[in-house]
Design a protein around this motif. Structure first.
Motif, PDB file in Angstrom:
ATOM      1  N   THR A 271       0.845  -1.208   0.000  1.00  0.00           N
ATOM      2  CA  THR A 271       0.000   0.000   0.000  1.00  0.00           C
ATOM      3  C   THR A 271       0.876   1.253   0.000  1.00  0.00           C
ATOM      4  OG1 THR A 271      -0.095  -0.105   2.404  1.00  0.00           O
ATOM      5  CG2 THR A 271      -1.955  -1.041   1.207  1.00  0.00           C
ATOM      6  N   SER A 272       0.236   2.392  -0.174  1.00  0.00           N
ATOM      7  CA  SER A 272       0.981   3.648  -0.328  1.00  0.00           C
ATOM      8  C   SER A 272       1.728   4.076   0.923  1.00  0.00           C
ATOM      9  CB  SER A 272       0.013   4.764  -0.705  1.00  0.00           C
ATOM     10  OG  SER A 272      -0.589   4.489  -1.931  1.00  0.00           O
ATOM     11  N   GLY A 273       1.311   3.582   2.079  1.00  0.00           N
ATOM     12  CA  GLY A 273       2.003   3.963   3.312  1.00  0.00           C
ATOM     13  C   GLY A 273       1.590   5.326   3.855  1.00  0.00           C
ATOM     14  N   SER A 274       0.378   5.772   3.534  1.00  0.00           N
ATOM     15  CA  SER A 274      -0.092   7.069   4.038  1.00  0.00           C
ATOM     16  C   SER A 274      -0.252   7.046   5.546  1.00  0.00           C
ATOM     17  CB  SER A 274      -1.440   7.440   3.425  1.00  0.00           C
ATOM     18  OG  SER A 274      -1.381   7.419   2.033  1.00  0.00           O
ATOM     19  N   THR A 275      -0.641   5.895   6.094  1.00  0.00           N
ATOM     20  CA  THR A 275      -0.947   5.841   7.513  1.00  0.00           C
ATOM     21  C   THR A 275       0.068   5.039   8.324  1.00  0.00           C
ATOM     22  OG1 THR A 275      -2.371   3.919   7.173  1.00  0.00           O
ATOM     23  CG2 THR A 275      -3.424   6.065   7.094  1.00  0.00           C
ATOM     24  N   ASP A 418     -15.463  10.302  -9.810  1.00  0.00           N
ATOM     25  CA  ASP A 418     -14.617  10.355  -8.618  1.00  0.00           C
ATOM     26  C   ASP A 418     -14.710   8.972  -7.997  1.00  0.00           C
ATOM     27  OD1 ASP A 418     -13.619  10.602  -6.032  1.00  0.00           O
ATOM     28  OD2 ASP A 418     -14.778  12.391  -5.535  1.00  0.00           O
ATOM     29  N   THR A 419     -13.625   8.206  -8.111  1.00  0.00           N
ATOM     30  CA  THR A 419     -13.695   6.781  -7.769  1.00  0.00           C
ATOM     31  C   THR A 419     -13.057   6.530  -6.408  1.00  0.00           C
ATOM     32  OG1 THR A 419     -11.581   6.316  -8.872  1.00  0.00           O
ATOM     33  CG2 THR A 419     -13.564   6.161 -10.214  1.00  0.00           C
ATOM     34  N   GLN A 422      -9.436   1.197  -2.788  1.00  0.00           N
ATOM     35  CA  GLN A 422      -8.179   0.998  -2.070  1.00  0.00           C
ATOM     36  C   GLN A 422      -7.390  -0.151  -2.683  1.00  0.00           C
ATOM     37  OE1 GLN A 422     -10.403  -0.106   1.605  1.00  0.00           O
ATOM     38  NE2 GLN A 422      -9.371   1.661   2.497  1.00  0.00           N
ATOM     39  N   THR A 423      -6.114  -0.206  -2.352  1.00  0.00           N
ATOM     40  CA  THR A 423      -5.316  -1.365  -2.758  1.00  0.00           C
ATOM     41  C   THR A 423      -6.056  -2.644  -2.350  1.00  0.00           C
ATOM     42  OG1 THR A 423      -3.342  -0.056  -2.292  1.00  0.00           O
ATOM     43  CG2 THR A 423      -3.021  -2.421  -2.612  1.00  0.00           C
ATOM     44  N   ASP A 507     -11.588   4.396   6.341  1.00  0.00           N
ATOM     45  CA  ASP A 507     -11.979   5.766   5.999  1.00  0.00           C
ATOM     46  C   ASP A 507     -13.312   6.083   6.670  1.00  0.00           C
ATOM     47  OD1 ASP A 507      -9.812   6.216   4.309  1.00  0.00           O
ATOM     48  OD2 ASP A 507     -10.872   5.513   2.534  1.00  0.00           O
ATOM     49  N   ARG A 522      -9.421   9.816   6.576  1.00  0.00           N
ATOM     50  CA  ARG A 522      -9.022   8.586   7.272  1.00  0.00           C
ATOM     51  C   ARG A 522      -9.541   8.581   8.703  1.00  0.00           C
ATOM     52  NH1 ARG A 522      -5.126   5.976   3.658  1.00  0.00           N
ATOM     53  NH2 ARG A 522      -4.702   7.602   2.144  1.00  0.00           N
ATOM     54  N   LYS A 615      -0.121  11.297  -2.262  1.00  0.00           N
ATOM     55  CA  LYS A 615      -1.117  11.544  -1.217  1.00  0.00           C
ATOM     56  C   LYS A 615      -0.495  12.352  -0.082  1.00  0.00           C
ATOM     57  CE  LYS A 615      -2.867   6.930  -1.987  1.00  0.00           C
ATOM     58  NZ  LYS A 615      -4.297   6.755  -2.043  1.00  0.00           N
TER      59      LYS A 615
END
Ligand code: ATP
Ligand code: MG
Length: 651
Positions: A271-275, A418-419, A422-423, A507, A522, A615
């Motif tokens: 995953t993107s690692g935002s959190t 607007d989609t 998530q991974t 989310d 989030r 992000k």
């Protein structure tokens, strides 16, 4: 009285509504609201039957499945007993059914070089590369890391893995050696596929060199295959390293697709690692493939003759589902671009749209905010009349940015999808169906057929209309993740432990009186001000609606009396930072969404910390606002100097 069950206050007022253009609806797959309602209801009444029928019709089966869904919460198996192959569904199927001459990939490199591949070309190249991998002893179940620039060979490498049953793990070609090694080791990768270098803003990024450093710490990796993209000098370890072109030259162009169990792993993607620390999300073959295909067709309303361009890199889930598996399964013609949006100048994307007559365009809010900042001139010098649909993904889009996209890029005639997804979800979960659903700026609108969202409070009870709460999904769907690679506990803990029987997305969202969904940010990022729980996106959207603001991020900072104070970080378009502007922005937010959300601190900055997928990383800003040392994973941070600047600015 304030609610104490985790509900989020809704302070946003957005009432604009944009019906689908009649011209668009007339030829759409789902042409009316009624048609959507019927389809969604039929799927909701019996999701298993709904997916069973689609599963049979849409995929090629070497052996038919015997059971549609086996659900032992939290473990789903879809299309049990069946055998299929995702590469076959993406490539062979079209060639075998007479569509081999259709263009699969229109590719443009950053320096301007171009290539076009038909589905027949793609088949031949995938087969050769699949055989090349086999000749190195790579086969079913082996994990293969891919660290490549956005070239046709990246898609070919992914499809070739799928063809022989190897599990790919694509690593964005901007990550450090450390991040590559971590992913190689977590997945137990047997091989790495890379390139000598990649073009980025006119410079050659030395990919092979970075991989060499990673491989020193990747004991499981036996082979490294190198595409000659830039003609850079590279170091070579004989026996381990192999040139792509040499391997495929000797390989046969015939390689039958391996019949794979429906539930055989197709890929791992971090995953993107935002959190926090990225999670190695596991997706399997049949369910993922079906979901990527159907969601692509529903959301983009793809038709023969479309030129579809998703600007995402294959290092992210969007590049998996909507550059490769979705569009190719649907037989689409996909544009692929290698480089930066501002090279050689800020109009590069619009130049590409004009020259290739792109009809469907899918990008991220971070890119849209950059286009706005760069100015309208770059857009207006190009003819964008080929466009008929626009999409966004990755973050919420502020209504202001949505309006710009609608007017400046879409000429007010293109529906915007607007989609939200998530991974973990494998494919788009909520989006307007473009021929059927009137859009509202900032709302991801409605769930796709077969998707059952429920918004709950911390007790797991469904919240009412316009109340914010945790977004969950009530019924398994074919594209859902099957686990976190090598970490069952984390899988159960993160997604299934807090709300029994439902998938917890992480989310917050609310559903309005028309049944439209609004993502509120989030769960971890909620601000708690004087007992009121506020969403990040609403405060940020209020700030971005001020004419001088380009981007904004809102976080909570500890406050003795209020619990938390509202701290915001703002980048400006042209104006200079000043106390007057600071005061004006406070008043602006107060006027737009109320006194409660008025920022206590406003910090001006040239840039916000972002993940490499673009992000905003609010958790880092939260530490800065609180004057704390940063904690947690920063390996996916794009540019560390931004953090240093923000710290220097501290008063
Ligand atoms: P990590 O899980 O490691 O923190 P991440 O959540 O950023 O990283 P992704 O799977 O790439 O990793 O991103 C999914 C998230 O992106 C969603 O959970 C949501 O927060 C956000 N998102 C994606 N699309 C939208 C959208 N259309 N509107 C609002 N938020 C979105
Ligand atoms: Mg996430």
């Amino acid at each position: 009285m304030v609610d104490h069950h985790g509900q989020i206050d809704n302070v946003m007022h957005e009432s604009r509504l944009f019906p689908p253009p009649a011209e668009f609806s007339q030829q759409a797959r789902i042409p009316t609201r009624e048609a959507y309602d019927q389809l969604w209801q039929r799927a909701a009444d019996d999701p298993v039957k709904f997916w069973e029928e689609l599963g049979r019709e849409e995929l090629h089966w070497f052996e038919p499945f015997t059971k549609t869904l086996e659900w032992n919460e939290p473990y789903a198996e879809w299309f049990v007993g069946g055998k299929t192959n995702a590469c076959y569904n993406c490539v062979d199927k079209h060639v075998n059914e007479g569509r081999g001459g259709r263009t699969a990939i229109i590719w443009e490199g950053e320096p301007g070089d171009q290539r076009t591949l038909t589905y027949s070309d793609l088949l031949e190249q995938v087969c050769r590369f699949a055989n090349a991998m086999k000749s190195l002893g790579i086969g079913k179940g082996d994990r293969v890391s891919i660290y490549m620039p956005m070239t046709p060979e990246l898609a070919i490498a992914m499809l070739a893995c799928a063809r022989i049953g190897a599990v790919h793990s694509v690593i964005f070609a901007g990550f450090s050696a450390e991040a590559i090694a971590e992913r190689n080791n977590d997945a137990g990768a047997k091989a790495v596929i890379t390139a000598d270098a990649a073009w980025r803003r006119g410079k050659a990024l030395p990919l092979k060199h970075t991989v060499d450093q990673a491989l020193v710490k990747s004991p499981t990796v036996e082979h490294c295959i190198v595409l000659d993209r830039v003609n850079e000098a590279v170091e070579w370890k004989h026996g381990r390293d192999h040139w792509w072109h040499e391997l495929v030259r000797e390989a046969s162009p015939e390689c039958p697709a391996e019949p794979m169990d429906s539930e055989a792993p197709l890929f791992i993607l971090y995953t993107s690692g935002s959190t926090g620390k990225p999670k190695g999300i596991k997706h399997t073959t049949a369910g993922y493939n079906l979901y990527a295909k159907k969601s692509f067709e529903w959301v983009f309303d793809h038709r023969e003759g479309d030129v579809y361009w998703c600007t995402a890199d294959c290092g992210w889930i969007t590049g998996h589902s909507y550059v490769v598996y979705g569009p190719f399964s649907a037989g689409a013609t996909c544009l692929m671009y290698e480089g930066a949006p501002n090279h050689p100048s800020e109009d590069r994307f619009w130049d590409i749209v004009e020259r290739h007559k792109v009809t469907l365009f899918y990008t991220a809010p971070t890119a849209i905010r950059a286009f706005i900042k760069w100015g309208n001139d770059h857009v207006q010098m190009h003819d964008l009349s080929s466009l008929r649909l626009l999409g966004t993904v990755g973050e919420g889009i502020n209504p202001q940015a949505w309006m710009w996209y609608h007017e400046m890029i879409g000429d007010e005639k293109c529906p915007i999808v607007d989609t939200w997804w998530q991974t973990e979800t494998g494919g788009i979960m909520m989006s307007p169906l473009p021929g059927a659903i009137a859009t509202k700026p900032g709302s991801c609108c409605v769930p796709l057929p077969g998707i059952l969202p429920v918004i709950v409070d911390e007790d797991g009870d469904e919240v009412g209309v316009d109340k914010g709460g945790w977004l969950t999904i009530a019924h398994p769907w074919p594209g859902m993740l099957r686990g976190i690679w090598g970490d069952e506990d984390r899988y159960q803990e993160v997604y299934w432990s807090k709300v029994p029987g439902k998938y917890l997305a992480g989310d917050n969202a609310r559903r309005d009186g028309d049944g439209y969904y609004w993502i509120m940010g989030r769960i971890d990022d909620v601000l708690n001000v004087s007992g009121h729980r506020l969403s990040t996106i609403e405060i940020e959207s209020a700030l971005v609606s001020h004419p001088e603001v380009a981007e904004a991020a809102a976080v909570g900072r500890p406050h003795e009396l209020k619990g938390e104070a509202v701290a915001v970080f703002v980048t400006l378009k042209n104006a200079k930072p000043s106390d007057e502007l600071r005061e004006a922005l406070k008043q602006h937010v107060r006027k737009e969404i109320g006194a409660l959300a008025q920022p206590d601190d406003i910090r001006f900055t040239n840039a916000l910390p972002k993940t490499r997928s673009g992000k905003i990383m609010r958790r880092l800003l939260k530490d800065i606002a609180a004057g704390k040392e940063m904690v947690g994973d920063t390996t996916t941070l794009e540019d560390y100097s931004i953090i240093a600047h923000l710290r220097d600015d501290e008063e």
